[in-house]
Enzyme design. Structure first.
Site, PDB file in Angstrom:
ATOM      1  N   GLU A 438     -58.517  77.157 -53.576  1.00 41.68           N
ATOM      2  CA  GLU A 438     -59.209  76.347 -52.554  1.00 41.68           C
ATOM      3  C   GLU A 438     -58.709  74.902 -52.555  1.00 41.68           C
ATOM      4  O   GLU A 438     -59.446  73.979 -52.260  1.00 41.68           O
ATOM      5  CB  GLU A 438     -60.737  76.361 -52.759  1.00 41.68           C
TER       6      GLU A 438
HETATM    7  C1  LIG Z   1     -56.406  83.684 -59.000  1.00 42.37           C
HETATM    8  C2  LIG Z   1     -56.026  83.131 -57.667  1.00 42.37           C
HETATM    9  C3  LIG Z   1     -56.786  83.470 -56.548  1.00 42.37           C
HETATM   10  C4  LIG Z   1     -56.418  82.993 -55.290  1.00 42.37           C
HETATM   11  N1  LIG Z   1     -57.114  83.415 -54.176  1.00 42.37           N
HETATM   12  C5  LIG Z   1     -56.620  83.119 -52.944  1.00 42.37           C
HETATM   13  C6  LIG Z   1     -57.170  83.714 -51.766  1.00 42.37           C
HETATM   14  O1  LIG Z   1     -58.138  84.478 -51.826  1.00 42.37           O
HETATM   15  N2  LIG Z   1     -56.594  83.432 -50.577  1.00 42.37           N
HETATM   16  C7  LIG Z   1     -55.519  82.610 -50.465  1.00 42.37           C
HETATM   17  O2  LIG Z   1     -55.044  82.411 -49.354  1.00 42.37           O
HETATM   18  N3  LIG Z   1     -54.986  82.011 -51.556  1.00 42.37           N
HETATM   19  C8  LIG Z   1     -55.500  82.256 -52.785  1.00 42.37           C
HETATM   20  N4  LIG Z   1     -54.936  81.687 -53.902  1.00 42.37           N
HETATM   21  C9  LIG Z   1     -53.840  80.754 -53.749  1.00 42.37           C
HETATM   22  C10 LIG Z   1     -54.265  79.331 -54.067  1.00 42.37           C
HETATM   23  O3  LIG Z   1     -55.111  78.837 -53.070  1.00 42.37           O
HETATM   24  C11 LIG Z   1     -52.990  78.506 -54.242  1.00 42.37           C
HETATM   25  O4  LIG Z   1     -52.417  78.920 -55.476  1.00 42.37           O
HETATM   26  C12 LIG Z   1     -53.251  77.016 -54.235  1.00 42.37           C
HETATM   27  O5  LIG Z   1     -53.631  76.595 -52.953  1.00 42.37           O
HETATM   28  C13 LIG Z   1     -52.013  76.209 -54.666  1.00 42.37           C
HETATM   29  O6  LIG Z   1     -50.867  76.616 -54.009  1.00 42.37           O
HETATM   30  P1  LIG Z   1     -49.565  76.987 -54.843  1.00 42.37           P
HETATM   31  O7  LIG Z   1     -49.968  77.934 -55.913  1.00 42.37           O
HETATM   32  O8  LIG Z   1     -48.506  77.450 -53.915  1.00 42.37           O
HETATM   33  O9  LIG Z   1     -49.132  75.660 -55.526  1.00 42.37           O
HETATM   34  P2  LIG Z   1     -48.185  74.488 -54.870  1.00 42.37           P
HETATM   35  O10 LIG Z   1     -48.637  74.213 -53.486  1.00 42.37           O
HETATM   36  O11 LIG Z   1     -46.797  74.921 -55.089  1.00 42.37           O
HETATM   37  O12 LIG Z   1     -48.560  73.295 -55.781  1.00 42.37           O
HETATM   38  C14 LIG Z   1     -47.985  73.066 -57.072  1.00 42.37           C
HETATM   39  C15 LIG Z   1     -48.378  71.681 -57.556  1.00 42.37           C
HETATM   40  O13 LIG Z   1     -47.888  70.688 -56.660  1.00 42.37           O
HETATM   41  C16 LIG Z   1     -48.938  69.875 -56.170  1.00 42.37           C
HETATM   42  N5  LIG Z   1     -48.695  69.562 -54.761  1.00 42.37           N
HETATM   43  C17 LIG Z   1     -48.369  70.414 -53.773  1.00 42.37           C
HETATM   44  N6  LIG Z   1     -48.237  69.750 -52.611  1.00 42.37           N
HETATM   45  C18 LIG Z   1     -48.508  68.466 -52.853  1.00 42.37           C
HETATM   46  C19 LIG Z   1     -48.552  67.277 -52.063  1.00 42.37           C
HETATM   47  N7  LIG Z   1     -48.314  67.294 -50.754  1.00 42.37           N
HETATM   48  N8  LIG Z   1     -48.861  66.119 -52.668  1.00 42.37           N
HETATM   49  C20 LIG Z   1     -49.146  66.082 -53.978  1.00 42.37           C
HETATM   50  N9  LIG Z   1     -49.121  67.163 -54.779  1.00 42.37           N
HETATM   51  C21 LIG Z   1     -48.810  68.337 -54.228  1.00 42.37           C
HETATM   52  C22 LIG Z   1     -50.210  70.690 -56.361  1.00 42.37           C
HETATM   53  O14 LIG Z   1     -51.360  69.856 -56.501  1.00 42.37           O
HETATM   54  C23 LIG Z   1     -49.899  71.471 -57.629  1.00 42.37           C
HETATM   55  O15 LIG Z   1     -50.224  70.726 -58.757  1.00 42.37           O
HETATM   56  C24 LIG Z   1     -55.321  82.123 -55.170  1.00 42.37           C
HETATM   57  C25 LIG Z   1     -54.589  81.753 -56.305  1.00 42.37           C
HETATM   58  C26 LIG Z   1     -54.922  82.261 -57.524  1.00 42.37           C
HETATM   59  C27 LIG Z   1     -54.065  81.894 -58.715  1.00 42.37           C
END
Ligand SMILES: Cc1cc2nc3c(=O)[nH]c(=O)nc-3n(C[C@H](O)[C@H](O)[C@H](O)COP(=O)(O)OP(=O)(O)OC[C@H]3O[C@@H](n4cnc5c(N)ncnc54)[C@H](O)[C@@H]3O)c2cc1C
Length: 596
Positions: A438
């Site tokens: 989220e």
């Molecule tokens: C157990 C689990 C359940 C989940 N359930 C759902 C679900 O039901 N539906 C769904 O759609 N998704 C779901 N997710 C996905 C989850 O919402 C994402 O993992 C999360 O939004 C982060 O995206 P990412 O993993 O691609 O990380 P990234 O976006 O790659 O981020 C990596 C790091 O970079 C930082 N970062 C990224 N962009 C920026 C920026 N512009 N400025 C500063 N910092 C930044 C982030 O804060 C983070 O620390 C789930 C994930 C997990 C692990």
């Protein structure tokens, strides 16, 4: 081994005294939320959470959800427990009776949600996601869609999912590629979604996926994203289930925690295109998602509160039974570790933050009720602005605190916390996801400083600071030592917060990078001061109740002592966090990537 006991007395205090249930119950549509009814809802929910869901928490962690050839099986015991949950009507507590809900305020729902999360965080996600799907359909669905899908989602007979994330599109949804091509009265959806919570399972006969996708020729970026409803089994007009849709569960993840929550990779349209129905207008999907996300972020903040409470209960029980070391004053006697000053410090650092994060979250839930139902437009707008400002704080600060609290819980167990048998480690593993999904804490912080402070020109934060000032004034007449310290610390917190806000508003105009470097410390600062605001209110109320000679003086004395501890240990950090907000980014952006 201890299990979970919903902290009903503390919840009642936060609901009634801090979030002002009396005023919420006067809002149109909330009249049924009398103190008696709310008490009995909390007591019944507590029985269910403690007796039915909590005992499955450990077994769910050990067994986990399992994938086999596209099907996902839930751990033993989860099926009857979910059936009981649905039959008792718990899923629809806050929804409109028109669709089978019970129409209770979000404030009451927040407390009940805390219980499900505290009892069994992994299990509670099925309901959290279903409720998100209900919100989306209520918000954007047409009449026919509402009639067809809402009653069984509100009851929980069917469950819902949120499909945003793709391998190349996490925080940045502008990058998402799933496509939706018009085909008669529906669309054909093709693409892969990852990390979909409860994306596949065998608890319910149907799953309603809400999917973000792009239509042909949609504008680039976030302005070209639409929202679709994609059932696992198609639904006939008479409500019966039809064919299986073209959605398959490719795998589920092996994760650090929440093992009983299946996190699925879903393939849409491998056999030609999954049938999906547009929700709302084309290209306005993200807007709808954002409105819904507000609620979901509050809900994840509640997860932080809940898991921290559970970790505290476990640590406290351990501290009372583990005999080790001697009393300082009487070296002859071996004592339970709860008698040691440093263990008490750790317990209080858990307890005080659980209470602070809970109070703030409940107050914000009450703001959402006011924003939706108040008769006066200005009151609605004010409450919405305050809730919008504080929701990233509840999400980011409560969950970051929860990880630290669960870690301290483990520390109190010593080596027995690091091994799995005591259960302390599970809370830390389970809590760890809450700062990621989220929207990560970093994303909450950017939302806070960017949209909620700079774009708002500081209006909402000024209102908040004025409200906190009022709490300080409320402490004025009282000379008691603890209250005097709380007052001084909260005053310091307000000064630290105001300085950081002024800096953000000034520097944000020409040096956004510096402001963004300070965004997460600022979120922590705002969390700590807002939590201190609620703790100060709690201490004032407790002082007045004691002065009036009310029952349960021990409860009220503990409230004052806990607020005092919070002031000395957490409000005292405000000045440092303010400084870090303003100066912590120096030189960071000037470093070349090779210098890291
Ligand atoms: C157990 C689990 C359940 C989940 N359930 C759902 C679900 O039901 N539906 C769904 O759609 N998704 C779901 N997710 C996905 C989850 O919402 C994402 O993992 C999360 O939004 C982060 O995206 P990412 O993993 O691609 O990380 P990234 O976006 O790659 O981020 C990596 C790091 O970079 C930082 N970062 C990224 N962009 C920026 C920026 N512009 N400025 C500063 N910092 C930044 C982030 O804060 C983070 O620390 C789930 C994930 C997990 C692990």
């Amino acid at each position: 081994m201890t299990t979970y006991s919903a902290p009903v007395r503390d919840m009642q205090f936060a609901i009634k005294e801090l979030a002002d249930l009396e005023s919420i119950a006067k809002l149109p549509g909330c009249e049924e939320a009398t103190p008696d009814l709310v008490n009995s809802v909390l007591e019944e929910a507590a029985k269910f959470a403690d007796g039915v869901w909590a005992p499955l928490d450990r077994a769910g962690d050990v067994e986990g959800a399992t994938w086999n050839d596209g099907r996902v099986a839930m751990p033993e015991g989860f099926h009857p427990a979910y059936r009981q949950f649905v039959e008792a009507g718990w899923n629809g507590l806050r929804f409109d009776p028109e669709y089978g809900g019970q129409g209770l305020p979000k404030l009451v729902d927040a407390a009940v949600m805390e219980m499900w999360n505290g009892a069994n965080l992994a299990f509670s996600l099925v309901s959290l996601l279903t409720q998100g799907a209900v919100e989306a359909i209520l918000l954007r669905g047409n009449e026919a869609q509402k009639r067809k899908f809402l009653p069984r989602l509100v009851s929980g007979e069917w469950t819902g999912t949120m499909n945003l994330t793709e391998p190349q599109a996490g925080s940045d949804l502008a990058l998402l590629r799933t496509s939706a091509v018009p085909n008669g009265d529906h669309y054909r959806i093709r693409g892969q979604k990852i990390f979909i919570t409860f994306g596949e399972h065998d608890l319910a006969e149907n799953i309603i996926h809400l999917v973000l996708a792009r239509t042909p020729n949609a504008p680039e970026g976030v302005k070209g994203i639409s929202l679709f409803l994609v059932p696992k089994f198609l639904v006939n007009d008479d409500g019966s289930l039809g064919e299986c849709n073209d959605v398959s569960c490719v795998s589920i993840e092996h994760k650090l925690g929440i093992h009983a929550s299946p996190t699925a990779t879903l393939a849409f349209g491998d056999k030609g295109g999954a049938i999906g129905y547009l929700l709302g207008e084309e290209n306005r999907g993200l807007e709808a998602m954002f409105i819904m996300m507000n609620e979901a972020r509050l809900a994840v903040g509640m997860q932080g509160v809940a898991i921290a409470e559970r970790a505290y209960q476990r640590a406290l029980a351990w501290a009372k039974q583990r005999l080790q070391g001697r009393k300082i004053s009487n070296g002859a006697q071996t004592v339970a570790i709860v008698r040691h000053p440093d263990v008490r410090r750790m317990l209080m650092s858990m307890k005080s933050r659980v209470e602070a994060t809970r109070s703030l979250a409940y107050v914000v839930a009450g703001m959402l009720d006011t924003a939706r139902r108040h008769g006066d437009a200005d009151a609605r707008a004010r409450a919405q602005a305050m809730a919008d400002l504080l929701i990233p704080v509840v999400k980011g600060w409560s969950t970051e605190s929860a990880i630290d609290i669960a870690s301290i819980g483990l520390q109190i167990h010593g080596g027995m916390g690091y091994v799995e048998e005591t259960g302390a480690a599970q809370h830390l593993r389970d809590a760890r996801i809450t700062t990621i999904y989220e929207g990560t804490t970093g994303i909450q912080a950017i939302d806070l400083v960017g949209r909620k402070i700079l774009r708002d020109d500081g209006r909402a934060i000024r209102m908040l600071i004025a409200d906190i000032e009022q709490a300080v004034d409320g402490l004025d007449a009282l000379a008691q030592d603890d209250l005097a310290v709380i007052k001084r610390r909260l005053r310091g917190g307000i000064d630290a917060l105001s300085a950081a806000v002024d800096w953000i508003r000034t520097v944000g105009r020409e040096d956004l990078n510096s402001v963004l470097c300070g965004a997460t410390p600022f979120l922590q600062l705002l969390g700590i001061v807002s939590g201190g605001w609620q703790m100060a209110r709690a201490a004032t109320i407790a002082h007045n109740r004691l002065a009036a000679g009310e029952n349960d003086p021990a409860f009220y004395r503990a409230k004052i002592a806990t607020a005092r501890f919070y002031a000395d240990h957490f409000l005292a950090q405000a000045a440092g966090l303010s400084d870090t907000t303003m100066h912590g980014g120096a030189g960071v952006m000037a470093l070349g990537e090779e210098q890291f």
